[in-house]
Enzyme design. Structure first.
Site, PDB file in Angstrom:
ATOM      1  N   THR A   1     -24.671 -81.327 -44.724  1.00  0.00           N
ATOM      2  CA  THR A   1     -24.890 -81.842 -44.272  1.00  0.00           C
ATOM      3  C   THR A   1     -26.488 -81.970 -43.877  1.00  0.00           C
ATOM      4  OG1 THR A   1     -22.944 -80.821 -42.789  1.00  0.00           O
ATOM      5  CG2 THR A   1     -25.128 -81.857 -41.442  1.00  0.00           C
TER       6      THR A   1
ATOM      7  N   TYR B   1     -19.543 -86.998 -38.602  1.00  0.00           N
ATOM      8  CA  TYR B   1     -20.550 -87.400 -39.845  1.00  0.00           C
ATOM      9  C   TYR B   1     -19.169 -87.186 -40.898  1.00  0.00           C
ATOM     10  CZ  TYR B   1     -21.570 -82.556 -40.295  1.00  0.00           C
ATOM     11  OH  TYR B   1     -21.687 -81.316 -40.427  1.00  0.00           O
TER      12      TYR B   1
ATOM     13  N   SER C   1     -19.465 -78.929 -48.700  1.00  0.00           N
ATOM     14  CA  SER C   1     -19.552 -77.566 -49.358  1.00  0.00           C
ATOM     15  C   SER C   1     -18.155 -77.059 -49.203  1.00  0.00           C
ATOM     16  CB  SER C   1     -20.773 -76.433 -48.645  1.00  0.00           C
ATOM     17  OG  SER C   1     -20.260 -76.400 -47.735  1.00  0.00           O
TER      18      SER C   1
ATOM     19  N   LYS D   1     -23.158 -67.980 -41.573  1.00  0.00           N
ATOM     20  CA  LYS D   1     -22.782 -68.938 -41.147  1.00  0.00           C
ATOM     21  C   LYS D   1     -21.973 -67.997 -39.596  1.00  0.00           C
ATOM     22  CE  LYS D   1     -21.572 -72.951 -40.207  1.00  0.00           C
ATOM     23  NZ  LYS D   1     -20.702 -74.435 -41.126  1.00  0.00           N
TER      24      LYS D   1
ATOM     25  N   GLU E   1      -9.188 -41.803 -47.066  1.00  0.00           N
ATOM     26  CA  GLU E   1      -7.851 -41.680 -47.994  1.00  0.00           C
ATOM     27  C   GLU E   1      -8.183 -43.280 -49.032  1.00  0.00           C
ATOM     28  OE1 GLU E   1      -6.743 -43.074 -43.706  1.00  0.00           O
ATOM     29  OE2 GLU E   1      -8.463 -41.789 -44.349  1.00  0.00           O
TER      30      GLU E   1
HETATM   31  N1  ASP Z   1     -19.102 -79.524 -43.691  1.00  0.00           N
HETATM   32  C1  ASP Z   1     -20.748 -79.322 -44.218  1.00  0.00           C
HETATM   33  C2  ASP Z   1     -21.040 -78.519 -45.546  1.00  0.00           C
HETATM   34  O1  ASP Z   1     -20.246 -77.713 -45.664  1.00  0.00           O
HETATM   35  C3  ASP Z   1     -21.339 -78.118 -43.316  1.00  0.00           C
HETATM   36  C4  ASP Z   1     -22.414 -78.348 -43.275  1.00  0.00           C
HETATM   37  O2  ASP Z   1     -23.191 -78.639 -44.230  1.00  0.00           O
HETATM   38  O3  ASP Z   1     -23.380 -77.849 -42.139  1.00  0.00           O
HETATM   39  O4  ASP Z   1     -20.938 -79.212 -46.527  1.00  0.00           O
END
Ligand code: ASP
Length: 326
Positions: free
Chosen positions: A14, A27, A60, A166, A284
């Site tokens: 982003t 976006y 990502s 995150k 355990e």
């Molecule tokens: N979907 C985006 C990514 O991980 C979200 C971000 O960068 O905030 O590339």
């Protein structure tokens, strides 16, 4: 702040995203080239010499071993280059914690290495990209940033890669640190370290894998059956991380199937599906041959399990020791 020479390895996300309108909700990440991003950044006049290199330009969530390998290789070269003072990786926030932790475990701590992202695309009203990047430049320019492993800069917080995750889907305050909160507070003009460096002069903890072994994450839920464990083993998983209920818990039938998989050489790690908290060893665990993820969340526990398997570290106590480290 001295005029540091920094390498910027761009992967998209982003921070390089565009919506085409300042108020639009959807976006596309990974749209802006690092050369264009750096020329916009240059207008801020911060005293640093930046060289950009486009390693990828992706969302990502599509991060893979090939990009990780290229990032790792580029950082190793930069760390050996006396003309480079520090390295910044721009990255999407969705899997930032995985990349940051992988690099954290597979690189020496000799130079500042900072991963930065943004929650809002570059053309959104209130975009956080340039601010976060300016903070990252400030942190990577500080020789005191070395000896701390990979640092994640989001907002004005600096988090250690091992702690960063995150924690929210939206908003510029999406990142959290556990068990430590921020290790520093940054802004474009200054950085305040909240603790001394804890990994000074450390070599890479693990070699970067030739091949990433198959390790599945199984999300535990009420009514879960054992069949999914059997399917993961049949599919060739060398490790299974459970995102367990509470402190790494799972139904009896699931634990029984997991204990059986240990007998066939599968590494089983108990982590938690809760937002945060330690998963400690239970008595355990010794009987069943399980490892407790301690403070690592499922995604990072999976990365560490892959690294340990790839590095031939599978003896229970040695694996647990690696999970216990800071
Ligand atoms: N979907 C985006 C990514 O991980 C979200 C971000 O960068 O905030 O590339």
């Amino acid at each position: 702040m001295h005029n540091a020479s920094l390498l910027v390895l761009a992967t998209g996300g982003t921070i390089a995203g565009q919506a085409g309108s300042a108020t639009r909700k959807d976006y596309r990440p990974g749209q802006i080239d690092i050369a264009d991003f750096l020329s916009t950044f240059a207008a801020l006049g911060m005293p640093a010499k930046l060289v950009g290199r486009q390693v990828a330009n992706i969302d990502s969530v599509n991060m893979d071993a090939g990009v990780w390998r290229e990032l790792h290789r580029s950082v190793v070269t930069a760390m050996d280059d006396p003309a480079c003072d520090g390295i910044i990786v721009t990255h999407g926030t969705d899997t930032a914690e995985e990349t940051a932790f992988l690099l954290d475990q597979t690189l020496p701590t000799s130079k500042p290495l900072v991963l930065v992202g943004a929650m809002r695309p570059a053309d959104a009203v209130g975009s956080d990209g340039l601010r976060n990047f300016a903070n990252a430049v400030r942190v990577a320019s500080d020789p005191e940033a070395a000896g701390r492993g990979v640092l994640v800069v989001m907002g004005d917080q600096v988090l250690a890669a091992r702690d960063a995750r995150k924690g929210r889907t939206r908003g510029t305050d999406a990142f959290r640190g556990f068990p430590r909160g921020p290790v520093a507070l940054a802004n474009p003009a200054s950085v305040d370290w909240l603790q001394p460096p804890w990994r000074v002069g450390e070599a890479a903890r693990c070699a970067f894998p030739e091949v990433f072994p198959r390790v599945e994450i199984l999300h535990v839920h009420a009514g879960m059956g054992a069949d999914i464990v059997e399917r993961a083993v049949k599919a060739g998983s060398q490790g299974i991380v459970i995102a367990g209920a509470g402190e790494g818990n799972a139904p009896d039938v699931v634990f029984a199937a997991l204990a059986e998989s240990v007998q066939s050489g599968v590494l089983v790690v108990r982590s938690s599906r809760t937002d945060e908290g330690l998963v400690d060893r239970w008595p355990e665990d010794d009987a069943k041959g399980f490892v407790a993820a301690r403070a690592l969340n499922p995604a990072k526990a999976r990365i560490l399990a892959q690294l340990l398997i790839a590095n031939g570290v599978t003896e229970l106590q040695a694996v647990q020791d690696a999970f216990n480290r800071r």
